[in-house]
Structure formats: C-alpha cells, structure tokens
Write a protein that holds these residues in place. Structure first.
Motif, short mmCIF file in Angstrom:
data_model
loop_
_atom_site.label_atom_id
_atom_site.label_comp_id
_atom_site.label_asym_id
_atom_site.label_seq_id
_atom_site.Cartn_x
_atom_site.Cartn_y
_atom_site.Cartn_z
N PHE A 115 1.04 -0.99 -0.07
CA PHE A 115 0.13 -0.20 -0.49
C PHE A 115 1.16 1.40 -0.15
CE2 PHE A 115 -2.25 3.43 2.45
CZ PHE A 115 -3.40 3.31 1.15
N LEU A 116 1.84 0.96 1.10
CA LEU A 116 2.85 2.31 0.87
C LEU A 116 3.58 2.33 0.18
CD1 LEU A 116 3.99 2.03 4.96
CD2 LEU A 116 2.07 3.56 3.71
N GLY A 117 4.33 1.52 -0.90
CA GLY A 117 4.63 1.84 -1.49
C GLY A 117 4.13 2.08 -3.45
N ILE A 118 3.04 1.66 -3.36
CA ILE A 118 1.98 2.09 -4.32
C ILE A 118 1.74 3.15 -4.43
CG2 ILE A 118 0.09 1.24 -5.61
CD1 ILE A 118 -0.32 -1.21 -4.80
N ILE A 119 1.41 3.34 -3.09
CA ILE A 119 0.88 5.14 -3.29
C ILE A 119 2.69 5.90 -3.12
CG2 ILE A 119 0.56 6.92 -1.18
CD1 ILE A 119 -1.46 5.24 -2.31
N SER A 126 5.77 13.87 -4.04
CA SER A 126 4.48 14.84 -3.64
C SER A 126 4.55 14.73 -2.12
CB SER A 126 3.08 13.79 -4.21
OG SER A 126 2.87 12.88 -3.44
N PHE A 127 3.42 15.03 -1.75
CA PHE A 127 3.27 15.37 -0.18
C PHE A 127 3.44 13.92 0.47
CE2 PHE A 127 0.93 15.40 3.69
CZ PHE A 127 1.05 15.09 5.02
N TRP A 128 2.30 13.39 0.13
CA TRP A 128 2.47 11.62 0.50
C TRP A 128 3.66 10.46 -0.19
CZ3 TRP A 128 -1.29 11.20 3.47
CH2 TRP A 128 -2.26 11.46 3.60
N ASP A 129 4.63 10.85 -1.21
CA ASP A 129 5.46 10.51 -1.11
C ASP A 129 6.90 11.37 -0.02
OD1 ASP A 129 7.71 9.33 -2.67
OD2 ASP A 129 8.16 10.52 -3.74
N SER A 136 9.33 5.52 6.59
CA SER A 136 10.13 4.76 6.13
C SER A 136 11.46 4.62 6.45
CB SER A 136 10.15 4.19 4.79
OG SER A 136 9.45 4.29 3.90
N PHE A 137 12.07 5.85 6.62
CA PHE A 137 13.21 6.00 7.46
C PHE A 137 13.42 6.13 8.29
CE2 PHE A 137 14.19 8.96 2.97
CZ PHE A 137 15.39 8.03 3.13
N SER A 202 8.27 -0.93 1.54
CA SER A 202 7.36 -0.07 1.70
C SER A 202 8.65 0.70 -0.03
CB SER A 202 7.04 0.86 2.05
OG SER A 202 8.09 1.40 3.06
N ARG A 203 9.41 0.91 0.54
CA ARG A 203 10.95 1.40 -0.22
C ARG A 203 11.22 0.88 -1.57
NH1 ARG A 203 10.83 6.18 -0.19
NH2 ARG A 203 12.52 6.61 -1.40
N PHE A 204 11.62 -0.72 -1.48
CA PHE A 204 12.40 -1.08 -2.37
C PHE A 204 10.86 -1.41 -3.24
CE2 PHE A 204 12.36 -5.70 -4.24
CZ PHE A 204 14.06 -5.74 -4.10
N VAL A 205 9.42 -1.83 -2.62
CA VAL A 205 7.99 -2.06 -3.90
C VAL A 205 8.10 -0.74 -4.23
CG1 VAL A 205 5.45 -1.44 -4.03
CG2 VAL A 205 6.93 -3.08 -1.84
N ARG A 206 8.55 0.38 -3.85
CA ARG A 206 8.63 2.01 -4.43
C ARG A 206 9.30 2.19 -6.11
NH1 ARG A 206 11.58 6.38 -4.81
NH2 ARG A 206 10.02 8.52 -4.73
#
Length: 319
Positions: A115-119, A126-129, A136-137, A202-206
């Motif tokens: 969910f987080l990686g896709i967003i 963006s703000f969400w990114d 994540s950090f 999530s960083r990996f998916v992004r």
C-alpha cells in the motif's frame, strides 16, 4: 524440474551441514553448560564430574557433534540441561505461537508495504511520497526493541493511565473459549514487527514500481488507452512484485530474529523467547535445536521461493 529440485536439495543439505558445524562450535564455546550448578552447595565435585561424563562433555568436540547430528537426523534433539525435558517437545510447545505471530506479522507487513510503496511511487515527489519516505526512514532506523517498548509505553501504560481502552502486554496462549483475548495480546507484538519490516519493504516496492513504469510495455499499454489503474495493477505491479517475492521468502525465517526480541519484550510464549531464556543458561541442546529449526526453515523457504518465482514470472524456466 526434478533435476533442478535434486540439485537444489543437494546444495541445501551441504549448506545445512556447514551451518550445523558452525552453530555447534559457537554454542559449545559460548559458556559452560553446567555453570548453573557451580553455586549449588548440594552438588559435590564428584557429582559434577559424573554429570559431565554422563552428558558426554568430556568427549572430543567432533565426537560430541557427530553424536548430536546422528540423533538430530532421527528427530532426537536431546534433552535440556536445565528443564530436563526433550528439546523437541519444548520447541513443539512454543512453535505454534511463534508461527502465528510471524505469519500474522508478515501478512500485515506485506500488505502495508505494498500500500505504501504504490502510493509513494504513483504520487512521486508529492506530500504523500515525502511523508511515506520519512516514515520509512524512521521505521528503518529504529531498533525493534525500541519500537516495541514505545508501543508498550503508549498503548498499554499511558492509555491505561488516561482511562482509555488499553492493550495487554502479558503472555497469552491460545484458548478456544477466549480467542479475542489472544488476538488482543497479538496486536502490539505484530505492530512492532510490521512497523520495522514494512519500512524497508515499502521503499523496495516504490523503487521497483518506478523502474517498471518507465519500461516500453507500460508506455504501450497506456498508448492503447488503458486506465492508469489498469496499467498499474494488471501490468506494472505484477512485474514490480517479483523481487519482493524473493525478499519475503528469505525474510520469513529471519523474522525469528525480530521475534526473539519482540517475544521477550511482550512475554510472548514463543520459540524466540525460549531461545533467549536458554541461551542465557548456556543450555546448548535447546539453542542448537532452535538454530537447526531456523536453518531448516531458511533452506526450505529458499527452495520454495525459487519455485514460486517461476510461476510468478513466466520468463523463468527451470530447464
């Protein structure tokens, strides 16, 4: 397929043999397994010598290892020096609780990370990114014992003081008559594990999705008039998730590492807590038994991951 499986099985057995040798040496040099009796005035020097002889601790190391390996192959992991119970029974009693905790944490982790990686990928810069990147950090930087203690402090201690519904932190075993209480006890340990692991996933998916979105076949799909959602979920996500399958497959056994800390903090009656308690007592039959189970899980899940990978990615053929 069968040739590949046999080859991988042979490699796995060789790897497992090396791991058992290393684990045996590490546990044997970690401390005196009979140190607990040193301060016992009822045990004389003669009794201690007899116990050492009975346990085979005077034998050369390679003899001790071969004896342990021979019994382990037959399913006998020996008896605990401290509890004086068969190690296999002790592990069997704790393993279900650890598996339930691990699998629940992994499902929550993967779902949350996707969910987080896709967003984050779709809303790049963006703000969400930026918010998800910060999360994540933070999650990746915080040790799991710190996040576990922080969750306990907020949702158990402070919520109770504020008069709000709070979560329990004590031990719990499965009880058919009260499954809700068991689930309530799982919430904080699962959250602690998922918070740390989903940050990295999530960083990996992004990154994977952003790489895939720039490929030619994605541009072709868009040129055909497909909607952004169809391009993402039908074409991009499937290929972007391929490396995640490998990482998740290999990470599941290593969740036990996090489970050791988490189970100890939350008094969860699982295998990780058993490992922690008996490693402090230098009870090496218990420690070796748990390490063997973890090693087996790593080897088996590695092979399973390779096979699953071929079904997910049609470009890969085992032949």
């Amino acid at each position: 397929m069968w040739t590949y499986l046999l080859r991988r099985l042979f490699q796995a057995l060789f790897t497992l043999l090396i791991i058992t040798v290393l684990c045996f040496l590490l546990t044997r040099f970690s401390g005196d397994p009979l140190a607990q009796y040193a301060a016992n005035p009822r045990m004389s020097a003669e009794d201690r010598a007899a116990l050492v002889e009975r346990l085979g601790l005077n034998d050369p190391l390679y003899v001790q290892y071969l004896k342990w390996l021979g019994l382990a192959i037959q399913g006998d992991l020996g008896n605990s020096f401290f509890a004086r119970q068969p190690v296999s029974e002790m592990i069997a009693q704790r393993l279900p609780n650890t598996l339930i905790l691990m699998m629940t944490a992994e499902i929550v982790t993967v779902s949350f990370a996707l969910f987080l990686g896709i967003i984050s990928a779709v809303k790049q810069y963006s703000f969400w990114d930026n918010a998800i990147t910060t999360f994540s950090f933070v999650g990746f930087s915080i040790p799991i014992f710190f996040s576990a203690l922080g969750l306990m402090l907020i949702f158990a201690v402070q919520f109770k003081e504020w008069g709000l519904p709070y979560l329990p932190t004590g031990a719990s075993v499965w009880d058919k008559s009260d499954p809700v209480e068991y689930i309530r006890n799982m919430i904080l340990p699962v959250t602690a594990l998922a918070f740390v692991n989903s940050a990295g996933y999530s960083r990996f998916v992004r990154t994977s999705i952003l790489e895939v979105l720039g490929l030619d076949y994605i541009r072709t799909a868009r040129a055909k008039g497909l909607t952004g959602r169809a391009v993402l979920f039908k074409h991009a996500l499937r290929n972007a998730a391929l490396p995640l399958v490998t990482i998740v497959g290999l990470d599941i056994p290593f969740l036990l590492g996090g489970a050791i800390v988490t189970e100890s903090v939350f008094s969860w009656p699982g295998m990780g807590r058993l490992f922690w308690e008996y490693s402090q007592r230098s009870d090496y039959p218990v420690v070796l038994g748990i390490l063997l189970i973890i090693s087996l899980a790593v080897v088996i899940l590695t092979i399973v991951t390779d096979i699953v990978y071929t079904f997910v990615d049609p470009r890969i053929r085992l032949s």
